[in-house]
Design a protein around this motif. Structure first.
Motif, PDB file in Angstrom:
ATOM      1  N   THR A  69       0.311  -0.976   0.181  1.00 35.42           N
ATOM      2  CA  THR A  69       0.176  -0.064   0.040  1.00 35.42           C
ATOM      3  C   THR A  69       0.946   1.065  -0.469  1.00 35.42           C
ATOM      4  OG1 THR A  69      -1.638  -1.433   1.553  1.00 35.42           O
ATOM      5  CG2 THR A  69      -1.663   1.164   1.372  1.00 35.42           C
ATOM      6  N   GLU A  70       2.163   1.040   0.384  1.00 37.42           N
ATOM      7  CA  GLU A  70       2.187   2.036   0.755  1.00 37.42           C
ATOM      8  C   GLU A  70       3.248   3.344  -0.389  1.00 37.42           C
ATOM      9  OE1 GLU A  70       2.571   5.017   2.913  1.00 37.42           O
ATOM     10  OE2 GLU A  70       1.910   3.655   4.175  1.00 37.42           O
ATOM     11  N   LEU A  71       4.134   1.705  -0.953  1.00 38.72           N
ATOM     12  CA  LEU A  71       4.885   1.832  -2.360  1.00 38.72           C
ATOM     13  C   LEU A  71       3.555   2.207  -3.452  1.00 38.72           C
ATOM     14  CD1 LEU A  71       7.501  -1.018  -2.495  1.00 38.72           C
ATOM     15  CD2 LEU A  71       7.435   1.181  -2.015  1.00 38.72           C
ATOM     16  N   VAL A  72       2.557   1.560  -3.709  1.00 42.94           N
ATOM     17  CA  VAL A  72       1.737   2.597  -4.645  1.00 42.94           C
ATOM     18  C   VAL A  72       1.246   3.026  -4.386  1.00 42.94           C
ATOM     19  CG1 VAL A  72      -1.285   1.738  -5.303  1.00 42.94           C
ATOM     20  CG2 VAL A  72       0.559  -0.355  -5.090  1.00 42.94           C
ATOM     21  N   ALA A  73       1.130   4.087  -2.535  1.00 45.30           N
ATOM     22  CA  ALA A  73       0.634   5.430  -2.580  1.00 45.30           C
ATOM     23  C   ALA A  73       1.839   5.962  -3.009  1.00 45.30           C
ATOM     24  CB  ALA A  73       0.022   5.660  -1.132  1.00 45.30           C
ATOM     25  N   ASN A  74       2.792   5.946  -2.903  1.00 44.73           N
ATOM     26  CA  ASN A  74       4.522   6.461  -3.682  1.00 44.73           C
ATOM     27  C   ASN A  74       4.065   6.681  -5.385  1.00 44.73           C
ATOM     28  OD1 ASN A  74       5.386   7.430  -1.443  1.00 44.73           O
ATOM     29  ND2 ASN A  74       6.696   5.737  -1.184  1.00 44.73           N
ATOM     30  N   VAL A  75       3.206   5.913  -5.898  1.00 44.19           N
ATOM     31  CA  VAL A  75       3.511   5.672  -6.838  1.00 44.19           C
ATOM     32  C   VAL A  75       2.263   7.303  -7.615  1.00 44.19           C
ATOM     33  CG1 VAL A  75       2.495   4.950  -9.465  1.00 44.19           C
ATOM     34  CG2 VAL A  75       4.100   3.855  -7.989  1.00 44.19           C
ATOM     35  N   VAL A  76       1.659   7.131  -6.850  1.00 45.19           N
ATOM     36  CA  VAL A  76       0.183   8.313  -6.756  1.00 45.19           C
ATOM     37  C   VAL A  76       0.114   9.202  -6.423  1.00 45.19           C
ATOM     38  CG1 VAL A  76      -2.010   8.533  -5.776  1.00 45.19           C
ATOM     39  CG2 VAL A  76      -1.914   6.122  -6.884  1.00 45.19           C
ATOM     40  N   ARG A  77       1.093   9.628  -6.154  1.00 44.19           N
ATOM     41  CA  ARG A  77       1.608  10.641  -5.568  1.00 44.19           C
ATOM     42  C   ARG A  77       2.848  11.405  -6.607  1.00 44.19           C
ATOM     43  NH1 ARG A  77       1.834  12.947   0.866  1.00 44.19           N
ATOM     44  NH2 ARG A  77       2.748  15.639  -0.058  1.00 44.19           N
ATOM     45  N   THR A 130       3.299  -1.114 -12.323  1.00 50.41           N
ATOM     46  CA  THR A 130       3.112  -2.584 -12.358  1.00 50.41           C
ATOM     47  C   THR A 130       4.123  -3.277 -11.221  1.00 50.41           C
ATOM     48  OG1 THR A 130       3.766  -2.640 -15.201  1.00 50.41           O
ATOM     49  CG2 THR A 130       4.699  -5.030 -14.217  1.00 50.41           C
ATOM     50  N   VAL A 131       2.534  -4.365 -10.806  1.00 46.87           N
ATOM     51  CA  VAL A 131       2.621  -4.980  -9.627  1.00 46.87           C
ATOM     52  C   VAL A 131       3.189  -6.564  -9.757  1.00 46.87           C
ATOM     53  CG1 VAL A 131       2.067  -5.672  -7.144  1.00 46.87           C
ATOM     54  CG2 VAL A 131       1.370  -3.268  -7.916  1.00 46.87           C
ATOM     55  N   SER A 181       6.617  -1.435 -10.230  1.00 44.51           N
ATOM     56  CA  SER A 181       7.375  -0.510 -10.770  1.00 44.51           C
ATOM     57  C   SER A 181       7.091   0.367 -11.971  1.00 44.51           C
ATOM     58  CB  SER A 181       7.899  -1.768 -11.954  1.00 44.51           C
ATOM     59  OG  SER A 181       9.001  -3.141 -11.027  1.00 44.51           O
ATOM     60  N   ASP A 182       7.251   1.423 -11.955  1.00 40.67           N
ATOM     61  CA  ASP A 182       7.503   2.490 -12.478  1.00 40.67           C
ATOM     62  C   ASP A 182       8.174   3.178 -13.799  1.00 40.67           C
ATOM     63  OD1 ASP A 182       8.217   4.717 -11.576  1.00 40.67           O
ATOM     64  OD2 ASP A 182       8.048   4.570  -9.666  1.00 40.67           O
ATOM     65  N   THR A 189      12.304  -0.329 -10.310  1.00 42.05           N
ATOM     66  CA  THR A 189      11.738  -0.877  -8.902  1.00 42.05           C
ATOM     67  C   THR A 189      11.825  -1.255  -7.794  1.00 42.05           C
ATOM     68  OG1 THR A 189      11.442  -2.258 -11.139  1.00 42.05           O
ATOM     69  CG2 THR A 189      10.687  -3.585  -8.922  1.00 42.05           C
ATOM     70  N   VAL A 190      11.236  -0.655  -7.145  1.00 43.45           N
ATOM     71  CA  VAL A 190      10.638  -0.699  -5.713  1.00 43.45           C
ATOM     72  C   VAL A 190      10.262  -2.191  -5.337  1.00 43.45           C
ATOM     73  CG1 VAL A 190      10.601   0.393  -3.532  1.00 43.45           C
ATOM     74  CG2 VAL A 190      10.971   1.908  -5.676  1.00 43.45           C
ATOM     75  N   TRP A 191      11.342  -2.989  -4.405  1.00 44.28           N
ATOM     76  CA  TRP A 191      11.060  -4.276  -3.528  1.00 44.28           C
ATOM     77  C   TRP A 191      10.851  -4.077  -2.435  1.00 44.28           C
ATOM     78  CZ3 TRP A 191      14.598  -6.900  -0.748  1.00 44.28           C
ATOM     79  CH2 TRP A 191      15.824  -5.921  -1.286  1.00 44.28           C
ATOM     80  N   PHE A 192      10.080  -5.546  -2.166  1.00 42.11           N
ATOM     81  CA  PHE A 192      10.111  -5.743  -0.895  1.00 42.11           C
ATOM     82  C   PHE A 192      10.556  -6.846  -0.555  1.00 42.11           C
ATOM     83  CE2 PHE A 192       6.569  -4.698  -0.834  1.00 42.11           C
ATOM     84  CZ  PHE A 192       5.484  -5.698   0.150  1.00 42.11           C
ATOM     85  N   GLU A 193      11.317  -7.617   0.178  1.00 46.31           N
ATOM     86  CA  GLU A 193      10.710  -8.453   0.933  1.00 46.31           C
ATOM     87  C   GLU A 193       9.929  -9.434   2.131  1.00 46.31           C
ATOM     88  OE1 GLU A 193      14.019 -10.778  -2.141  1.00 46.31           O
ATOM     89  OE2 GLU A 193      14.431 -10.528  -0.292  1.00 46.31           O
ATOM     90  N   CYS A 194       9.681 -10.427   2.564  1.00 51.50           N
ATOM     91  CA  CYS A 194       8.964 -10.523   4.005  1.00 51.50           C
ATOM     92  C   CYS A 194       9.647 -12.180   4.494  1.00 51.50           C
ATOM     93  CB  CYS A 194       7.633 -10.640   4.002  1.00 51.50           C
ATOM     94  SG  CYS A 194       6.971  -8.973   3.581  1.00 51.50           S
TER      95      CYS A 194
END
Length: 100
Positions: free
Chosen positions: A20-28, A36-37, A51-52, A93-98
């Protein structure tokens, strides 16, 4: 099946929040608000990539305590095991791993 589902269930809150935070950054910050997710199930857990088409690395920074925004990447860093940014042709591409 049960073991796999249980191992991923506990990742849902952290990965949902980080995505949600990464997509919010794209929107902003991304003109046209397009991205692309990609969500990957890996042997160690989960990898998510957003990715944007805007080049440039992103950096988590300390936000002013009174600011209304600026904490998103710090939050991603806090709730995931790893995150980063990779520049790509025509964007990033901004990524994260859990981990499970």
């Amino acid at each position: 099946m049960f073991l796999t589902r249980w191992r991923l269930d506990h990742l849902a809150d952290a990965s949902t929040l980080a995505l949600t935070e990464l997509v919010a950054n794209v929107v902003r910050h991304v003109p046209g608000r397009r991205c692309t997710v990609l969500i990957l199930r890996e042997p160690y857990g989960l990898r998510v990539e957003v990715s944007d088409a805007v080049a440039g690395a992103v950096v988590a920074k300390a936000a002013d305590p009174l600011a209304e925004s600026g904490r998103g990447l710090a939050l991603v860093e806090a709730v995931t095991d790893r995150w980063g940014c990779a520049e790509a042709a025509g964007g990033k591409t901004v990524w994260f791993e859990c981990d499970t």
